[in-house]
Write a protein that holds these residues in place. Structure first.
Motif, PDB file in Angstrom:
ATOM      1  N   ALA A   1       0.829  -1.206   0.000  1.00 46.60           N
ATOM      2  CA  ALA A   1       0.000   0.000   0.000  1.00 46.60           C
ATOM      3  C   ALA A   1       0.862   1.254   0.000  1.00 46.60           C
ATOM      4  CB  ALA A   1      -0.941  -0.015   1.205  1.00 46.60           C
ATOM      5  N   SER A   2       1.965   1.224   0.737  1.00 45.21           N
ATOM      6  CA  SER A   2       2.867   2.364   0.760  1.00 45.21           C
ATOM      7  C   SER A   2       3.492   2.605  -0.612  1.00 45.21           C
ATOM      8  CB  SER A   2       3.954   2.141   1.809  1.00 45.21           C
ATOM      9  OG  SER A   2       4.870   3.211   1.802  1.00 45.21           O
ATOM     10  N   LEU A   3       3.909   1.521  -1.308  1.00 43.69           N
ATOM     11  CA  LEU A   3       4.487   1.667  -2.649  1.00 43.69           C
ATOM     12  C   LEU A   3       3.456   2.189  -3.647  1.00 43.69           C
ATOM     13  CD1 LEU A   3       6.786   1.292  -4.643  1.00 43.69           C
ATOM     14  CD2 LEU A   3       6.102  -1.102  -4.895  1.00 43.69           C
ATOM     15  N   SER A   4       2.219   1.713  -3.539  1.00 44.25           N
ATOM     16  CA  SER A   4       1.172   2.194  -4.436  1.00 44.25           C
ATOM     17  C   SER A   4       0.926   3.686  -4.237  1.00 44.25           C
ATOM     18  CB  SER A   4      -0.118   1.403  -4.213  1.00 44.25           C
ATOM     19  OG  SER A   4       0.080   0.028  -4.457  1.00 44.25           O
ATOM     20  N   GLY A   5       0.906   4.107  -2.987  1.00 43.34           N
ATOM     21  CA  GLY A   5       0.734   5.536  -2.732  1.00 43.34           C
ATOM     22  C   GLY A   5       1.892   6.356  -3.267  1.00 43.34           C
ATOM     23  N   ALA A   6       3.127   5.821  -3.125  1.00 41.13           N
ATOM     24  CA  ALA A   6       4.284   6.543  -3.658  1.00 41.13           C
ATOM     25  C   ALA A   6       4.213   6.664  -5.180  1.00 41.13           C
ATOM     26  CB  ALA A   6       5.577   5.839  -3.244  1.00 41.13           C
ATOM     27  N   LEU A   7       3.745   5.595  -5.847  1.00 35.67           N
ATOM     28  CA  LEU A   7       3.602   5.644  -7.302  1.00 35.67           C
ATOM     29  C   LEU A   7       2.550   6.670  -7.714  1.00 35.67           C
ATOM     30  CD1 LEU A   7       3.791   1.863  -8.292  1.00 35.67           C
ATOM     31  CD2 LEU A   7       5.454   3.653  -8.814  1.00 35.67           C
ATOM     32  N   ARG A   8       1.449   6.745  -6.999  1.00 37.24           N
ATOM     33  CA  ARG A   8       0.424   7.736  -7.323  1.00 37.24           C
ATOM     34  C   ARG A   8       0.963   9.150  -7.146  1.00 37.24           C
ATOM     35  NH1 ARG A   8      -3.057   4.003  -4.688  1.00 37.24           N
ATOM     36  NH2 ARG A   8      -2.825   5.148  -2.735  1.00 37.24           N
ATOM     37  N   ARG A   9       1.693   9.374  -6.052  1.00 41.28           N
ATOM     38  CA  ARG A   9       2.267  10.705  -5.836  1.00 41.28           C
ATOM     39  C   ARG A   9       3.287  11.057  -6.920  1.00 41.28           C
ATOM     40  NH1 ARG A   9       2.143   8.788  -0.489  1.00 41.28           N
ATOM     41  NH2 ARG A   9       4.343   8.189  -0.603  1.00 41.28           N
ATOM     42  N   ALA A  10       4.084  10.050  -7.333  1.00 41.08           N
ATOM     43  CA  ALA A  10       5.066  10.305  -8.394  1.00 41.08           C
ATOM     44  C   ALA A  10       4.387  10.644  -9.713  1.00 41.08           C
ATOM     45  CB  ALA A  10       5.979   9.089  -8.557  1.00 41.08           C
ATOM     46  N   ARG A  11       3.266   9.927 -10.018  1.00 45.49           N
ATOM     47  CA  ARG A  11       2.544  10.219 -11.263  1.00 45.49           C
ATOM     48  C   ARG A  11       1.940  11.617 -11.227  1.00 45.49           C
ATOM     49  NH1 ARG A  11       0.674   4.687 -10.612  1.00 45.49           N
ATOM     50  NH2 ARG A  11       1.688   3.325 -12.165  1.00 45.49           N
ATOM     51  N   LEU A  12       1.390  12.000 -10.094  1.00 41.18           N
ATOM     52  CA  LEU A  12       0.819  13.340  -9.981  1.00 41.18           C
ATOM     53  C   LEU A  12       1.890  14.414 -10.141  1.00 41.18           C
ATOM     54  CD1 LEU A  12      -1.720  12.838  -7.033  1.00 41.18           C
ATOM     55  CD2 LEU A  12      -2.245  13.191  -9.457  1.00 41.18           C
ATOM     56  N   GLU A  13       3.028  14.208  -9.492  1.00 43.84           N
ATOM     57  CA  GLU A  13       4.107  15.176  -9.628  1.00 43.84           C
ATOM     58  C   GLU A  13       4.596  15.270 -11.070  1.00 43.84           C
ATOM     59  OE1 GLU A  13       7.057  13.945  -6.902  1.00 43.84           O
ATOM     60  OE2 GLU A  13       5.926  14.510  -5.096  1.00 43.84           O
ATOM     61  N   ASN A  14       4.697  14.107 -11.743  1.00 46.59           N
ATOM     62  CA  ASN A  14       5.139  14.115 -13.139  1.00 46.59           C
ATOM     63  C   ASN A  14       4.140  14.829 -14.037  1.00 46.59           C
ATOM     64  OD1 ASN A  14       6.650  13.560 -15.391  1.00 46.59           O
ATOM     65  ND2 ASN A  14       5.920  11.474 -15.620  1.00 46.59           N
ATOM     66  N   ALA A  15       2.846  14.589 -13.791  1.00 45.95           N
ATOM     67  CA  ALA A  15       1.817  15.262 -14.583  1.00 45.95           C
ATOM     68  C   ALA A  15       1.841  16.765 -14.355  1.00 45.95           C
ATOM     69  CB  ALA A  15       0.436  14.694 -14.234  1.00 45.95           C
ATOM     70  N   GLU A  16       2.013  17.177 -13.096  1.00 48.29           N
ATOM     71  CA  GLU A  16       2.087  18.606 -12.815  1.00 48.29           C
ATOM     72  C   GLU A  16       3.311  19.237 -13.475  1.00 48.29           C
ATOM     73  OE1 GLU A  16       2.065  18.885  -8.624  1.00 48.29           O
ATOM     74  OE2 GLU A  16      -0.074  18.384  -8.393  1.00 48.29           O
ATOM     75  N   ARG A  17       4.438  18.517 -13.442  1.00 44.53           N
ATOM     76  CA  ARG A  17       5.647  19.047 -14.075  1.00 44.53           C
ATOM     77  C   ARG A  17       5.466  19.140 -15.590  1.00 44.53           C
ATOM     78  NH1 ARG A  17       8.713  15.341 -12.646  1.00 44.53           N
ATOM     79  NH2 ARG A  17       9.179  16.162 -10.577  1.00 44.53           N
ATOM     80  N   SER A  18       4.863  18.111 -16.202  1.00 43.09           N
ATOM     81  CA  SER A  18       4.630  18.147 -17.645  1.00 43.09           C
ATOM     82  C   SER A  18       3.672  19.267 -18.026  1.00 43.09           C
ATOM     83  CB  SER A  18       4.079  16.796 -18.119  1.00 43.09           C
ATOM     84  OG  SER A  18       4.991  15.749 -17.850  1.00 43.09           O
ATOM     85  N   ALA A  19       2.641  19.455 -17.208  1.00 45.38           N
ATOM     86  CA  ALA A  19       1.698  20.539 -17.487  1.00 45.38           C
ATOM     87  C   ALA A  19       2.379  21.894 -17.380  1.00 45.38           C
ATOM     88  CB  ALA A  19       0.513  20.454 -16.524  1.00 45.38           C
ATOM     89  N   ALA A  20       3.253  22.038 -16.392  1.00 48.00           N
ATOM     90  CA  ALA A  20       3.972  23.305 -16.246  1.00 48.00           C
ATOM     91  C   ALA A  20       4.886  23.555 -17.439  1.00 48.00           C
ATOM     92  CB  ALA A  20       4.776  23.298 -14.940  1.00 48.00           C
ATOM     93  N   ILE A  21       5.605  22.502 -17.884  1.00 43.89           N
ATOM     94  CA  ILE A  21       6.485  22.651 -19.044  1.00 43.89           C
ATOM     95  C   ILE A  21       5.685  22.972 -20.297  1.00 43.89           C
ATOM     96  CG2 ILE A  21       8.082  21.411 -20.548  1.00 43.89           C
ATOM     97  CD1 ILE A  21       9.065  19.892 -18.101  1.00 43.89           C
ATOM     98  N   SER A  22       4.533  22.313 -20.451  1.00 42.42           N
ATOM     99  CA  SER A  22       3.683  22.582 -21.610  1.00 42.42           C
ATOM    100  C   SER A  22       3.166  24.014 -21.592  1.00 42.42           C
ATOM    101  CB  SER A  22       2.519  21.597 -21.637  1.00 42.42           C
ATOM    102  OG  SER A  22       1.667  21.850 -22.724  1.00 42.42           O
ATOM    103  N   ASP A  23       2.770  24.497 -20.407  1.00 41.53           N
ATOM    104  CA  ASP A  23       2.301  25.878 -20.304  1.00 41.53           C
ATOM    105  C   ASP A  23       3.414  26.857 -20.637  1.00 41.53           C
ATOM    106  OD1 ASP A  23      -0.139  24.906 -19.591  1.00 41.53           O
ATOM    107  OD2 ASP A  23       0.162  25.163 -17.437  1.00 41.53           O
TER     108      ASP A  23
END
Length: 244
Positions: free
Chosen positions: A51-73
């Motif tokens: 469960a801890s690893l799954s949560g870490a993966l979700r947080r990593a995906r969210l951070e990556n999406a936010e970073r990609s959105a920022a770069i795209s903007d």
């Protein structure tokens, strides 16, 4: 009757440990089990770790999406600023001669967007996406012609650049025209000489026939005199150097 003295405590340092007589495989299994028990306490169960690893993966995906959105903007904002500069250059480009095709102004939406003026000059934004940088590729590397955060400054610099490029084009065209004119003049001269020679050969009048006969006689006697001179010279050399 005297009571017997108590027996001294046994020295546990010399006693063998419980697994002293165990085989190497059993001792290895015991060590692995102890390590597993030691790690199980603070880290929790397997389900908790998953469960801890799954949560870490979700947080990593969210951070990556936010970073990609920022770069795209940022990239979209960079392209918008370059397009604004291109629109500001429209009045200048409208004055370029219609037969001049060296300027192809447009934004190339690559990983690093650029506003190309021609095939060697372009504008891009700096790392902070706030300052325009007008660059040119030369034989000695890439040089910066102007760097400013003002569109007016860039329009002035690009206008001067276009003017210099037009002057270079006019000089190149003048050289090509001069070379072509010289070649054309030489062709006209050769053609005129050929026409005069053909007219002289085709002249059937008495003067033309007399002229051609005189030229033939002159060429014949000239060749005869030349070969006679060579014969006399060869005879003299033979008598002077070879006969004796």
């Amino acid at each position: 009757m005297e009571e017997p003295l108590p027996a001294p405590p046994a020295d546990t340092r010399d006693a063998d440990p419980p697994h002293a007589s165990a085989t190497p495989a059993e001792r290895l299994s015991l060590l692995v089990e102890r390590e597993r028990v030691a790690r199980k306490g603070p880290a929790g169960s397997l389900d908790e770790r998953m469960a801890s690893l799954s949560g870490a993966l979700r947080r990593a995906r969210l951070e990556n999406a936010e970073r990609s959105a920022a770069i795209s903007d940022l990239r979209a904002a960079e392209i918008a600023r370059l397009e604004m500069l291109g629109e500001a250059l429209s009045p200048v480009l409208a004055q370029v001669p219609r037969d001049c095709d060296i300027f192809d102004v447009g934004v190339a939406p690559a990983e690093r967007p650029r506003l190309f003026i021609d095939h060697i000059g372009f504008v891009e934004m700096d790392r902070e996406r706030r300052t325009y940088r007008f660059l040119q590729d030369t034989r000695h590397g890439r040089v910066t012609l102007r760097e400013s955060d003002s569109i007016d400054d860039l329009v002035e610099a690009i206008t001067a650049y276009i003017a210099h490029r037009l002057i270079e084009r006019e000089k190149a065209l003048a050289v090509d025209y001069a070379s072509g004119g010289a070649a054309q003049a030489l062709g006209v001269t050769v053609a005129a000489a050929r026409e005069r020679a053909n007219a002289r050969d085709n002249d059937t009048s008495l003067f033309g026939k007399t002229t051609r006969a005189a030229a033939f006689i002159a060429e014949f006697f000239g060749a005869t005199a030349f070969f006679a001179f060579l014969a006399v010279l060869a005879a003299w050399i033979y008598r002077a150097y070879l006969a004796g």
